[in-house]
Design a protein around this motif. Structure first.
Motif, short mmCIF file in Angstrom:
data_model
loop_
_atom_site.label_atom_id
_atom_site.label_comp_id
_atom_site.label_asym_id
_atom_site.label_seq_id
_atom_site.Cartn_x
_atom_site.Cartn_y
_atom_site.Cartn_z
N LYS A 208 3.07 -4.53 -7.01
CA LYS A 208 3.25 -4.03 -8.39
C LYS A 208 4.30 -2.93 -8.42
O LYS A 208 4.29 -2.02 -7.58
N ILE A 209 5.25 -3.05 -9.34
CA ILE A 209 6.27 -2.01 -9.50
C ILE A 209 5.65 -0.88 -10.31
O ILE A 209 5.12 -1.11 -11.42
N VAL A 210 5.69 0.32 -9.75
CA VAL A 210 5.07 1.47 -10.41
C VAL A 210 5.78 1.75 -11.74
O VAL A 210 7.02 1.82 -11.80
N GLY A 211 4.97 1.87 -12.83
CA GLY A 211 5.52 2.20 -14.14
C GLY A 211 6.08 1.01 -14.87
O GLY A 211 6.65 1.15 -15.96
N GLU A 212 5.92 -0.20 -14.33
CA GLU A 212 6.44 -1.41 -14.99
C GLU A 212 5.37 -2.50 -14.95
O GLU A 212 4.39 -2.41 -14.20
N GLU A 213 5.61 -3.54 -15.72
CA GLU A 213 4.67 -4.66 -15.74
C GLU A 213 4.90 -5.63 -14.58
O GLU A 213 3.99 -6.33 -14.16
N GLY A 214 6.13 -5.68 -14.08
CA GLY A 214 6.50 -6.72 -13.11
C GLY A 214 6.07 -6.42 -11.67
O GLY A 214 5.50 -5.37 -11.36
N TYR A 215 6.36 -7.42 -10.82
CA TYR A 215 6.03 -7.33 -9.40
C TYR A 215 7.30 -7.57 -8.57
O TYR A 215 8.19 -8.33 -8.97
N ALA A 216 7.33 -6.95 -7.42
CA ALA A 216 8.33 -7.30 -6.40
C ALA A 216 7.64 -8.26 -5.43
O ALA A 216 6.50 -7.99 -5.00
N ILE A 217 8.28 -9.36 -5.14
CA ILE A 217 7.66 -10.37 -4.28
C ILE A 217 8.20 -10.21 -2.84
O ILE A 217 9.41 -10.21 -2.61
N VAL A 218 7.28 -10.10 -1.88
CA VAL A 218 7.64 -9.93 -0.46
C VAL A 218 7.15 -11.15 0.31
O VAL A 218 5.99 -11.56 0.16
N ALA A 219 8.03 -11.73 1.15
CA ALA A 219 7.64 -12.85 2.01
C ALA A 219 7.33 -12.30 3.40
O ALA A 219 8.13 -11.56 3.97
N THR A 220 6.17 -12.67 3.96
CA THR A 220 5.79 -12.20 5.29
C THR A 220 4.98 -13.27 6.01
O THR A 220 4.28 -14.07 5.39
N THR A 221 5.07 -13.27 7.33
CA THR A 221 4.23 -14.16 8.14
C THR A 221 2.96 -13.45 8.58
O THR A 221 2.06 -14.05 9.13
N ARG A 222 2.88 -12.11 8.31
CA ARG A 222 1.75 -11.32 8.80
C ARG A 222 1.11 -10.49 7.68
O ARG A 222 1.25 -9.26 7.64
N PRO A 223 0.41 -11.14 6.77
CA PRO A 223 -0.21 -10.39 5.66
C PRO A 223 -1.28 -9.40 6.15
O PRO A 223 -1.59 -8.43 5.45
N GLU A 224 -1.82 -9.63 7.37
CA GLU A 224 -2.86 -8.74 7.87
C GLU A 224 -2.35 -7.34 8.19
O GLU A 224 -3.15 -6.42 8.45
N THR A 225 -1.01 -7.15 8.18
CA THR A 225 -0.47 -5.83 8.51
C THR A 225 -0.13 -5.00 7.27
O THR A 225 0.42 -3.91 7.40
N ILE A 226 -0.43 -5.48 6.07
CA ILE A 226 -0.02 -4.73 4.87
C ILE A 226 -0.67 -3.35 4.80
O ILE A 226 -0.13 -2.43 4.18
N MET A 227 -1.82 -3.19 5.48
CA MET A 227 -2.48 -1.87 5.47
C MET A 227 -1.62 -0.82 6.17
O MET A 227 -1.86 0.38 6.03
N GLY A 228 -0.64 -1.29 6.96
CA GLY A 228 0.24 -0.36 7.65
C GLY A 228 1.59 -0.19 6.98
O GLY A 228 2.48 0.50 7.50
#
Length: 878
Positions: A208-228
């Motif tokens: 989610k883009i802060v202060g806007e309605e839209g999203y930035a889309i990120v492609a990753t092979t490792r979604p389990e690392t988003i906490m980092g």
């Protein structure tokens, strides 16, 4: 020992021979080497794992080393093959941990000393098996020198090298991104990571883009690392993401705001051009994190489960988290899409689990300057690689070296000689006494005691000991100017697999120049990989890897050695099949039977027959030619080519031609001169064969003449090659073709072998070996004629025509009918060819080579027709 065949078994039994002679060699110290005034020849064994067992790769490697060592001994060199084993930190510790687990004991329940006692017990229980197995192969190592990478001399050498490199400023300690093995719980060097192509998924996540309605889309092979994640990165030149410049986004599920940074490192074409930055868990992200001063969140425990720092999925395995987070993202509406994706994933070379990039405090060795002399030596051929193609592989790695992570989070191995001080910092020393002296000096506290210091818990990478192997085997680290270092170092040849060119070969070369100022060896022979006949790499899981000891029991050591070497060109993979060992066993039987044949002949004081004189003359020259060829092949490490020369020399030239030429008629004796020459030839053949087939050659050589106790073919010199008369070899080639031609006539006309024939040489025959032709072709005469007999069957040898008159042996009418049928067929064939060549389109448009082939067919058919017409004409006169 008597040379009478009564002492020789009817059939060759490897079991009755191999153990007997190996015991004899050991009892008489025939493998032992000490410095003397001879030219040294030295090989150090690539140390197998101390608790390992023999596999086909070892079988090939050790056979090649033994061939080289035995050949060197027979050339009069002082040959030394040094054996030993490697402590194999990761593999051995894993086995010990597994055994303890079976007893309900965890490593963490034990003190370091308690665990090491279990590790030493395991090593003493299982260690050395492979060295005993090497004896079954015939390995002629100097067993009195057997070394172990954790024995006293080698351990002291490793520690001294660490301290010296640290004092030179080449070893440092720091937090760096390393390859972490979650199963072995240790860091790995880059070379210990194997990359494999995998069918993965590419997850498109919504930030989610802060202060806007839209999203930035990120492609990753490792979604389990988003906490980092601590940032998102875009390329400033990417037009599709300009709207994100200077913005902040929210990490999905985590709900943490992170900045959008800009760097041209980002690939505009990959995914959406938006990159999630996880500095603690990706090498390139770590680089971005340092560049932009981003925080680093380590979300993984050492075992690959998620840590408290992750905040979510704590305690779950990383791959289980990947499955779960996909569902959770989807339910939260934060998963845009998922695509199939092919990517390379790094795996631990030892434990075969996916490695985890991890920030960790480790010890490193600076490599940049160390590699320079080692690279130059190979590029300048001061150290020669066989095959030379591996120079490119070596150069590629040596021009892109990273600092070597030399610490491992293990207990089994050489403990890092660093001691931490009570007030922070550390000292590096060879032992606790030196460490205490340094610590007192550093802290200015003379009252400091050893109990105030705490030694680093980590061990050194196993390769940090084996890179010193050619030096430490001669105690050259502690005493570089000792007598053995001066005599044996640099060693002569190294035999190894190309898969450890970086792990071991390159590092040994680096160590040689750094610690001795000299290369560790002169030549490196790279073996191929042993594969099954389908081309698959041998492995336990595929069940396609035979046990070499079982093969030896079935085919004999010499049979297995020869079978492997027949299919082992340097650097090329070997497609193994049991048929190779069968071929080796059959060759053993051939040698054995030939020996029994020769030793069974009666000898008398009679004149040497002319056929024997000619055969003895010819074989001396064919032997000289083979000796020179074999020497040339050995100089180029073409060992399988050398073996094929010897194999054909014995099977074809000696057995099929020479022995048949000199063999006396049934019940008749052989003259003394021919017998003496034959036994001498057999002796030389056994010497040539000995490096490849040590057991049968020793057995037969001992039977060849009376020997003293302690004598061995191992020290029988291989004769120097005299100049071979190539014209005599060429003349014998003609003999073989003539004999073959006569034999074909016999076969086609169903003529019995006992029926003597006359051979007509149209235009005459000038060959020094006519007596051999007469005997082996079963002739009563060779007649030089201007015109052949009309009833004769003819054949060509080169441009010379030969004829075997058959007036007394054939049905003339049947022969005329056969010739007429052949003539009709050949005329029809010629007409077809002529038609094609008379076609101007064909001649003009067909490739030159194709037209040339048709013209040759035309000429051959015309020649054949002329010969048949002439023969038909002669037969009709009858």
């Amino acid at each position: 020992m008597s040379d009478n065949t009564k002492t020789l078994a009817t059939k060759y039994d490897p079991k009755a021979v191999e153990d007997k002679w190996y015991q004899y060699w050991e009892q008489h110290d025939l493998f032992k080497s000490v410095p003397d005034n001879r030219e040294p020849y030295c090989i150090v064994i690539p140390p197998p794992n101390v608790t390992g067992v023999l596999h086909m790769g070892h079988m090939l490697n050790e056979t090649i080393q033994d061939i080289l060592i035995r050949r060197a001994r027979m050339e009069g060199k002082n040959a030394l093959w040094v054996p030993g084993t490697d402590h194999a930190s990761i593999a051995t510790e894993a086995k010990v941990v597994n055994r303890l687990a079976e007893q309900g004991i965890k490593k963490t329940d034990l003190s370091r000393d308690e665990f090491l006692k279990h590790a030493w017990d395991w090593t003493h229980e299982h260690g050395g098996i492979i060295l005993k197995q090497l004896r079954k192969v015939g390995a002629s190592c100097d067993w009195s020198r057997t070394a172990f990478t954790m024995d006293e001399v080698r351990s002291a050498s490793v520690i001294k090298v660490f301290v010296d490199l640290y004092n030179k400023g080449l070893i440092y300690r720091g937090v760096r991104m390393v390859n972490w093995d979650p199963k072995a719980l240790t860091a790995l060097s880059d070379e210990e990571v194997i990359y494999k192509e995998e069918h993965s998924k590419l997850y498109y996540l919504r930030y989610k883009i802060v202060g806007e309605e839209g999203y930035a889309i990120v492609a990753t092979t490792r979604p389990e690392t988003i906490m980092g994640d601590t940032a998102m990165c875009i390329n400033p030149a990417d037009p599709k993401n300009q709207h994100l410049r200077g913005k902040r986004v929210i990490v999905p599920l985590v709900n943490r705001e992170i900045p959008v940074i800009e760097d041209d490192y980002v690939d505009i074409e990959f995914g959406t051009g938006c990159l999630k930055v996880t500095p603690a868990h990706d090498v390139n992200d770590h680089m971005l994190g340092e560049k932009y001063n981003l925080p680093s969140i380590d979300i993984f425990n050492d075992d690959g489960t998620l840590s408290e720092a992750a905040g979510l999925y704590v305690g779950m395995d990383r791959f289980e988290v990947r499955k779960q987070i996909e569902k959770d993202l989807d339910q939260a509406g934060l998963l845009e899409k998922v695509e199939a994706y092919e990517n390379k994933v790094g795996y631990s070379e030892r434990t075969h689990v996916a490695i985890e990039p991890k920030l960790s405090m480790q010890w490193f060795l600076k490599m940049t300057d160390l590699v320079k002399p080692a690279l130059q030596a190979v590029m300048d051929d001061d150290i020669q690689f066989f095959p030379a193609k591996f120079k490119n592989t070596y150069r590629h790695w040596m021009t892109d070296t990273k600092d070597w992570c030399i610490s491992r989070q293990l207990w089994w191995g050489h403990r890092i000689p660093a001691w931490f001080l009570p007030s922070g910092g550390y000292v590096v020393a060879e032992n606790i006494d030196q460490a205490l002296a340094l610590a007192r000096q550093k802290m200015g506290n003379p009252n400091l005691t050893a109990t105030d210091l705490r030694q680093d818990e980590d061990c050194l990478d196993t390769w940090f000991s084996s890179w010193l192997w050619p030096i430490s085997l001669f105690d050259g680290i502690r005493n570089p100017n000792n007598e053995e270092m001066k005599y044996y170092y640099p060693t002569t040849d190294l035999v190894t697999g190309p898969d450890i060119i970086f792990f071991w070969v390159a590092r040994m070369i680096i160590a040689g120049y750094e610690f001795v100022g000299e290369k560790p060896f002169k030549h490196v022979y790279f073996t191929g990989i042993v594969r099954d006949k389908l081309g698959r790499k041998m492995s336990k899981s595929l069940g396609n890897s035979p046990d070499p000891i079982e093969l030896i029991d079935r085919y004999g050591a010499d049979g297995v050695r020869m079978g492997l070497m027949l299919a082992a060109p340097a650097g090329n993979d070997i497609l193994y099949d049991d048929a190779l060992c069968e071929q080796g066993r059959n060759f053993n039987n051939k040698i054995w039977n030939a020996f029994r044949l020769v030793k069974g002949w009666q000898v008398a004081d009679i004149n040497q027959p002319e056929v024997c004189r000619q055969a003895v003359l010819w074989f001396q020259h064919v032997l000289n030619d083979a000796l020179a060829t074999v020497q040339d092949h050995f100089s180029k490490f073409r060992l399988n080519d050398a073996l094929m020369v010897i194999y054909r020399l014995f099977w074809e030239e000696f057995s099929a031609w020479y022995l048949e030429a000199v063999k006396p008629a049934y019940g008749q004796p052989l003259d003394q001169a021919t017998m003496a020459a034959t036994l001498q030839y057999f002796d030389t053949l056994l010497r040539l064969l000995h490096p490849f087939m040590p057991f049968i050659t020793e057995e037969l050589w001992q039977h060849l003449a009376d020997r003293q106790d302690g004598e061995s073919i191992m020290y029988a010199r291989i004769p120097d090659a005299a100049q071979a008369d190539l014209s005599l070899l060429k003349a014998m080639d003609e003999v073989k073709e003539i004999v073959g031609g006569v034999r074909n006539v016999r076969k086609s006309k169903n003529l019995p072998n006992k029926e003597q024939l006359t051979l007509q040489a149209v235009g005459g025959l000038d060959n020094p070996f006519k007596a051999i032709i007469v005997k082996l072709a079963g002739l009563d005469d060779i007649a030089n004629v201007a015109e052949k007999d009309p009833t004769a069957a003819t054949f060509m040898v080169g441009t010379a025509e030969f004829a075997v008159p058959l007036a007394q042996s054939i049905d003339v009418d049947a022969e005329i009918r056969k010739l007429e049928a052949d003539l009709e067929y050949t005329r029809s064939f010629l007409a077809t060819v002529n038609k094609k060549l008379s076609n101007q389109n064909f001649v003009a448009r067909a490739p030159e080579a194709v037209v040339a082939i048709e013209r040759k067919k035309q000429a051959d058919a015309e020649s054949k027709i002329a010969t048949m017409e002439q023969a038909l004409k002669q037969l009709m006169k009858k």
